[in-house]
Design an enzyme around this catalytic site. Structure first.
Site, PDB file in Angstrom:
ATOM      1  N   TYR A 130     -50.072 -38.797  52.896  1.00  0.00           N
ATOM      2  CA  TYR A 130     -49.931 -37.555  52.217  1.00  0.00           C
ATOM      3  C   TYR A 130     -48.290 -37.325  52.212  1.00  0.00           C
ATOM      4  O   TYR A 130     -48.283 -36.940  53.382  1.00  0.00           O
ATOM      5  CB  TYR A 130     -50.839 -36.557  52.371  1.00  0.00           C
ATOM      6  CG  TYR A 130     -50.783 -35.264  51.603  1.00  0.00           C
ATOM      7  CD1 TYR A 130     -50.126 -34.116  52.218  1.00  0.00           C
ATOM      8  CD2 TYR A 130     -51.122 -35.209  50.499  1.00  0.00           C
ATOM      9  CE1 TYR A 130     -50.006 -33.066  51.553  1.00  0.00           C
ATOM     10  CE2 TYR A 130     -50.943 -34.089  49.511  1.00  0.00           C
ATOM     11  CZ  TYR A 130     -50.469 -32.737  50.217  1.00  0.00           C
ATOM     12  OH  TYR A 130     -50.046 -31.921  49.554  1.00  0.00           O
TER      13      TYR A 130
ATOM     14  N   LYS B  26     -42.057 -27.992  57.791  1.00  0.00           N
ATOM     15  CA  LYS B  26     -42.716 -27.452  59.110  1.00  0.00           C
ATOM     16  C   LYS B  26     -41.751 -26.920  60.169  1.00  0.00           C
ATOM     17  O   LYS B  26     -41.072 -26.070  59.923  1.00  0.00           O
ATOM     18  CB  LYS B  26     -43.831 -28.673  59.598  1.00  0.00           C
ATOM     19  CG  LYS B  26     -44.616 -29.015  58.491  1.00  0.00           C
ATOM     20  CD  LYS B  26     -45.967 -29.925  58.659  1.00  0.00           C
ATOM     21  CE  LYS B  26     -46.512 -30.621  57.692  1.00  0.00           C
ATOM     22  NZ  LYS B  26     -47.705 -29.837  57.131  1.00  0.00           N
TER      23      LYS B  26
ATOM     24  N   ASP C 157     -41.107 -40.246  55.737  1.00  0.00           N
ATOM     25  CA  ASP C 157     -41.604 -38.705  55.558  1.00  0.00           C
ATOM     26  C   ASP C 157     -41.735 -38.230  56.851  1.00  0.00           C
ATOM     27  O   ASP C 157     -43.024 -38.502  57.414  1.00  0.00           O
ATOM     28  CB  ASP C 157     -42.924 -38.861  54.578  1.00  0.00           C
ATOM     29  CG  ASP C 157     -43.512 -37.507  54.757  1.00  0.00           C
ATOM     30  OD1 ASP C 157     -44.261 -37.531  53.751  1.00  0.00           O
ATOM     31  OD2 ASP C 157     -42.971 -36.426  55.263  1.00  0.00           O
TER      32      ASP C 157
HETATM   33  P1  KE4 Z   1     -45.823 -29.084  52.086  1.00  0.00           P
HETATM   34  O1  KE4 Z   1     -45.414 -29.385  50.582  1.00  0.00           O
HETATM   35  O2  KE4 Z   1     -47.291 -28.702  52.031  1.00  0.00           O
HETATM   36  O3  KE4 Z   1     -44.716 -28.112  52.915  1.00  0.00           O
HETATM   37  O4  KE4 Z   1     -45.497 -30.445  52.507  1.00  0.00           O
HETATM   38  C1  KE4 Z   1     -46.205 -31.709  52.088  1.00  0.00           C
HETATM   39  C2  KE4 Z   1     -46.566 -32.729  53.083  1.00  0.00           C
HETATM   40  C3  KE4 Z   1     -45.335 -33.876  53.249  1.00  0.00           C
HETATM   41  N1  KE4 Z   1     -45.676 -34.896  54.082  1.00  0.00           N
HETATM   42  C4  KE4 Z   1     -46.656 -34.754  54.935  1.00  0.00           C
HETATM   43  C5  KE4 Z   1     -46.482 -35.962  55.987  1.00  0.00           C
HETATM   44  C6  KE4 Z   1     -47.320 -33.775  55.171  1.00  0.00           C
HETATM   45  O5  KE4 Z   1     -48.190 -33.805  56.082  1.00  0.00           O
HETATM   46  C7  KE4 Z   1     -47.134 -32.684  54.192  1.00  0.00           C
HETATM   47  C8  KE4 Z   1     -48.202 -31.475  54.160  1.00  0.00           C
HETATM   48  N2  KE4 Z   1     -49.156 -31.519  55.300  1.00  0.00           N
HETATM   49  C9  KE4 Z   1     -50.466 -30.760  55.045  1.00  0.00           C
HETATM   50  C10 KE4 Z   1     -51.312 -30.894  56.181  1.00  0.00           C
HETATM   51  N3  KE4 Z   1     -51.805 -32.339  56.350  1.00  0.00           N
HETATM   52  C11 KE4 Z   1     -50.171 -29.269  54.725  1.00  0.00           C
HETATM   53  C12 KE4 Z   1     -51.479 -28.508  54.682  1.00  0.00           C
HETATM   54  C13 KE4 Z   1     -51.824 -27.946  53.414  1.00  0.00           C
HETATM   55  O6  KE4 Z   1     -51.536 -28.791  52.287  1.00  0.00           O
HETATM   56  O7  KE4 Z   1     -52.167 -27.010  53.203  1.00  0.00           O
END
Ligand code: KE4
Length: 431
Positions: free
Chosen positions: A145, A268, A240
């Protein structure tokens, strides 16, 4: 028996005003059959919900809280900057400082751009890769993701080497036709796709340690193969590291596995709990980003002083001697404990770990990709989640997420978690 009355009332109200009552879908806890808890406050390894129930927290805001919640250095850094104001829409010293810190920690990055989320980071990195190569097609991997930008929302497992099938309404075919999703850790398939189409591929984007299908480490040679094939075909390799950056080592997964990607994305931890993302890479690539170059990307609150202060304070703390060694010890204690708990309970479970990212799958076969992860017993996982919550252990509300250990997790927290897991798994095995 815990009361969840206040959380329940808040959720009923939230559902009147917010889609699904939450501002991010996974927080709705739908896949584990519970309603979300509303959190009142958090300190160290603990969360306290609106009804005053306390939990050992393994979500850590989905990764940012590697120091634990409300770390004094982070809180005071934010308070100090608050006296200067909240946002100026103009450069501040803190943006230069965090850029230097990221570049010093990650040798593959010579220039970096701060944004406001991981999605913005990966979305921008893909645009730069397409701009720099003049190509459109990108490769991602099933179960990885990268945020919710259109290009990434491909129906995972949409068939090997076939162009993407939109994974969400509203994602135009015209966009998704340029995205290919391949099986994670499948070197042979990747190499054959690159042999066939490599010269048309702008970028290969990967979670160097997959944290969004549960925790799946890269197979031996997988990352090396991505590096070799992309270099051979002039495609950019994008790591990523939104989740793994500053998490699995001080230089992220690229340092741990000694691979130098062309671009890296962060989020994060680099924001210390405030909204931050970042993307960066070699000078020749990043010099293509506006205003230095023609590839446009912008953001009103990019480099926000409060977010920069929280990120700088966090990076300073994790840079202290012994930080990762201590985290490695406590994370191994958790993973080994969970493995032993499953054996003692006679339960089918696989525990994967890389650094302070831990994943437990309720299956009896190794989990090396998304299809393996989907062999887990999802109903049993949902029951496991609910029973662990009753015992005061706050896990990620999905089989396809990872657990995060922080510097604030004590041996007692971990031992309590392991004994709770053993009793729950025993109960589930007996039922
Ligand atoms: P954000 O746009 O949510 O800050 O980051 C997206 C993203 C990009 N790349 C990786 C590897 C990620 O894990 C994420 C976001 N992770 C999720 C949890 N698996 C965020 C939690 C959520 O969507 O509320």
């Amino acid at each position: 028996m815990k009361s969840y009355q206040k959380s329940g009332n808040l959720f009923e109200r939230a559902k009147l005003y917010i889609p699904g009552g939450v501002n991010s879908p996974v927080r709705a806890c739908r896949s584990v059959g519970t309603d979300p808890l509303f959190i009142e406050k958090a300190l160290g390894s603990k969360l306290i919900d609106a009804d005053g129930n306390e939990y050992v927290d393994y979500i850590g805001s989905w990764g940012p809280m590697i120091l634990g919640h409300s770390h004094p250095s982070v809180i005071s850094a934010i308070e100090q900057v608050l006296k200067r104001g909240t946002s100026f829409g103009a450069p501040v010293d803190l943006e230069v400082e965090i850029a230097e810190m990221i570049i010093n920690a990650v040798p593959a990055i010579e220039k970096v751009r701060m944004v406001n989320s991981g999605t913005e980071a990966t979305m921008s990195a893909i645009r730069v890769a397409r701009g720099v190569t003049g190509r459109n097609t990108i490769v991602k991997f099933d179960g990885c993701y990268h945020g919710h930008a259109d290009s990434f929302l491909v129906a995972a497992g949409s068939g090997v080497a076939t162009l993407g099938i939109a994974g969400s309404p509203g994602v135009p075919e015209a966009v998704i036709q340029h995205t290919m999703s391949l099986p994670y850790n499948d070197i042979e398939t990747f190499a054959s796709v690159m042999d066939k189409s490599g010269d048309a591929i702008a970028a290969v984007i990967v979670e160097p340690v997959a944290g969004n299908m549960g925790l799946v480490p890269p197979a031996k040679g997988f990352l090396e193969s991505l590096r070799k094939e992309t270099a051979k075909h002039g495609s950019l390799l994008i790591f990523d590291e939104v989740m793994t950056g500053f998490r699995v080592s001080s230089g992220g997964a690229q340092k741990l596995y000694n691979i130098e990607p062309d671009m890296s994305c962060f989020g994060k931890i680099v924001g210390g709990g405030l909204p931050v993302g970042a993307y960066g890479g070699r000078k020749d690539i990043m010099s293509q980003v506006a205003p230095e170059g023609p590839v446009y990307q912008a953001g009103t609150l990019s480099g926000n002083p409060l977010a920069m202060a929280a990120g700088i304070a966090t990076l300073r703390e994790i840079g202290k001697p012994g930080f990762y060694e201590a985290l490695e010890k406590s994370s191994a204690r958790l993973a080994n404990g969970l493995e032993q708990a499953a054996v003692n309970a006679g339960a089918k479970a696989v525990v994967n770990r890389v650094g302070s990212m831990v994943g437990i799958f309720l299956t009896d076969q190794p989990v090396k990709n998304f299809n393996d992860a989907k062999t887990s017993d999802l109903d049993k996982f949902a029951a496991y989640y609910r029973k662990m919550l009753e015992r005061g252990i706050y896990l990620a509300p999905s089989q396809f997420e990872s657990l995060f250990v922080s510097a604030a997790h004590s041996d007692q927290d971990i031992d309590d978690t392991v004994s709770a897991a053993e009793s729950v798994l025993k109960e589930l095995s007996a039922s």
